[in-house]
Design an enzyme around this catalytic site. Sequence first.
Site, PDB file in Angstrom:
ATOM      1  N   LEU A   1      -3.636  26.196  33.286  1.00 33.92           N
ATOM      2  CA  LEU A   1      -2.484  26.192  32.388  1.00 33.92           C
ATOM      3  C   LEU A   1      -2.549  27.314  31.343  1.00 33.92           C
ATOM      4  CD1 LEU A   1      -2.205  22.338  31.808  1.00 33.92           C
ATOM      5  CD2 LEU A   1      -1.177  23.746  33.598  1.00 33.92           C
TER       6      LEU A   1
ATOM      7  N   HIS B   1       3.154  27.084  30.770  1.00 30.43           N
ATOM      8  CA  HIS B   1       3.174  25.655  31.095  1.00 30.43           C
ATOM      9  C   HIS B   1       3.366  24.816  29.826  1.00 30.43           C
ATOM     10  CE1 HIS B   1       0.521  27.357  34.364  1.00 30.43           C
ATOM     11  NE2 HIS B   1       1.375  26.657  35.102  1.00 30.43           N
TER      12      HIS B   1
ATOM     13  N   GLN C   1       1.885  24.807  50.302  1.00 32.83           N
ATOM     14  CA  GLN C   1       2.742  25.933  49.951  1.00 32.83           C
ATOM     15  C   GLN C   1       2.037  27.279  50.043  1.00 32.83           C
ATOM     16  OE1 GLN C   1       3.277  24.151  46.034  1.00 32.83           O
ATOM     17  NE2 GLN C   1       3.146  26.160  45.118  1.00 32.83           N
TER      18      GLN C   1
ATOM     19  N   LYS D   1      11.690  29.276  34.402  1.00 36.51           N
ATOM     20  CA  LYS D   1      12.540  30.341  34.958  1.00 36.51           C
ATOM     21  C   LYS D   1      11.723  31.458  35.583  1.00 36.51           C
ATOM     22  CE  LYS D   1      16.658  29.857  32.054  1.00 36.51           C
ATOM     23  NZ  LYS D   1      17.553  30.559  31.102  1.00 36.51           N
TER      24      LYS D   1
ATOM     25  N   ASP E   1       9.617  31.247  37.886  1.00 36.29           N
ATOM     26  CA  ASP E   1       9.805  31.029  39.326  1.00 36.29           C
ATOM     27  C   ASP E   1      11.275  30.690  39.551  1.00 36.29           C
ATOM     28  OD1 ASP E   1       6.947  31.094  40.456  1.00 36.29           O
ATOM     29  OD2 ASP E   1       6.780  29.771  38.724  1.00 36.29           O
TER      30      ASP E   1
ATOM     31  N   GLN F   1      12.499  29.100  42.806  1.00 37.78           N
ATOM     32  CA  GLN F   1      11.992  27.729  42.880  1.00 37.78           C
ATOM     33  C   GLN F   1      12.843  26.801  42.014  1.00 37.78           C
ATOM     34  OE1 GLN F   1       7.600  26.548  42.720  1.00 37.78           O
ATOM     35  NE2 GLN F   1       8.214  26.238  40.585  1.00 37.78           N
TER      36      GLN F   1
ATOM     37  N   LEU G   1       3.665  35.390  31.603  1.00 37.99           N
ATOM     38  CA  LEU G   1       2.409  34.664  31.820  1.00 37.99           C
ATOM     39  C   LEU G   1       2.392  34.047  33.210  1.00 37.99           C
ATOM     40  CD1 LEU G   1       1.632  32.862  28.433  1.00 37.99           C
ATOM     41  CD2 LEU G   1       1.257  35.236  29.137  1.00 37.99           C
TER      42      LEU G   1
END
Lengths: 278, 278
Positions: free
Chosen positions: B29, B33, B57, B144, B146, B149, B180
């Site tokens: 993390l 996160h 995945q 955001k 990803d 996703q 990050l």
Amino acid sequence: MEIITDIASLRARLKHESSIGFVPTMGNLHEGHLSLVQTAQQKADRVVVSIFVNRLQFAPAEDFDQYPRTLADDCKLLKNRDVHIVFAPGEKSLYPVKQEFMLDPPPVTDMLEGQFRPGFFRGVSTVVLKLFNIVQPQVAIFGKKDYQQLHLMRELVQQLNVPVEIVAGETVRAADNLALSSRNRYLTHEERAEATRLYQVLSQVKQRVEGGRRNFHDLEENAKKILCGHGWKVDYIALRHRDTLAPASECDQNIVVLGAARLGKTRLIDNLEIDVKT
Amino acid sequence: MEIITDIASLRARLKHESSIGFVPTMGNLHEGHLSLVQTAQQKADRVVVSIFVNRLQFAPAEDFDQYPRTLADDCKLLKNRDVHIVFAPGEKSLYPVKQEFMLDPPPVTDMLEGQFRPGFFRGVSTVVLKLFNIVQPQVAIFGKKDYQQLHLMRELVQQLNVPVEIVAGETVRAADNLALSSRNRYLTHEERAEATRLYQVLSQVKQRVEGGRRNFHDLEENAKKILCGHGWKVDYIALRHRDTLAPASECDQNIVVLGAARLGKTRLIDNLEIDVKT
């Protein structure tokens, strides 16, 4: 009895229910469905029956358009059995846009029904997951008549951690042992008389296996031959392990014999569980 | 803070919670996160963070084995942020048998990340649905960073009627604007200095589009050329409609520019939303 046709209203209605039994159907209800309803009533305080002819599980050449839609009659039957809630969504409620997010079921669905109805289990599992997410039942009832579908539903909740208990309902039969099915109404008078032979050959296989016969392939082929001799087109007669639906082996004790065959334009399926005593 | 590692205990713990915010993570993390956690805390009474490196995945050639596992450090960070519950299941909890029931995501997942990471979104959506079914949150937060996703998660809950609200978390950046990411730790000292260029080229595209440029293809190609010139291997730089991720058209007002490129052995992604004023 409440008849609810949109998702938001159903969610609002069920929001504070904590014991929901769910019976998903495509309507055209008969005693087989009503027996599932009864099981749901024994398992939960509140019973929801859905009626939705699911386009996704029909192949282009299959009987989606022709499939009997008898909502008013269905609701009468359910009201007589003290069902609380009927969920009868329109096509646009469940599929407001093209359904592109699908479930991809395990390889076991490529055989038996899956072999003869490509995409069927993909469509079934996708709509059932959607309905589970809408109804959020604690218990859902599926009939043994659709044995592979019942198996798939157990796999679905296990593999995708769906918090629903799957309960099996026994197959209900006519006086002459024909398994009740909405598709029986497609049969001509003559075909209806012949239709019971599917049960008869499965029953004969069951008796022979219970009597000690282990030449499964011969038993399957013999059953097919009998049906073909009476004008059926047989998709499969198959002895399978009951838990995995893999081909039965000589030492299996929990077996099921499944059959699917066409009589005229009507495709019928049936199955019988076989307990081998040691 | 409770750290729960098995499904049954988590279900029991959450049984009577009615306002659960969920942040699924693969651990390792960082402030990105933690910013999602903060959003969850604003949206729900009880926050669950899952930590699970999801084998499904990762493609065979990808960094599953190498992916940083830092559970003790992760838990310290979450405890400091007053997280209530960490769900850190073992592989055997989520995948007790081979996962054969998968989600099959929409065609939009064949492009961008999906084009370069075959099976990635299939694996992501399957594990997220499983986690949703286990945690049963009211709200789930996805970053955001990803972007595709996040888009997919919105599609998932809409198309499968999952009763979860998807909330987007903003990308958190280092002082030099590098987004990050857990994978940043793979970068050498030299690569880390270069890494910020991905943000810079995306930022330049954004400025140009906001300034009225509409030659999207040229802008994409120019950005790629800059990165290639500095040793990057570019998977894509793409201007897309923000809601559909279809290629942006001249009249689109809600645009996003997405980029993915490799620096040495490390693959980085980033994106910037672009608001076109009329």
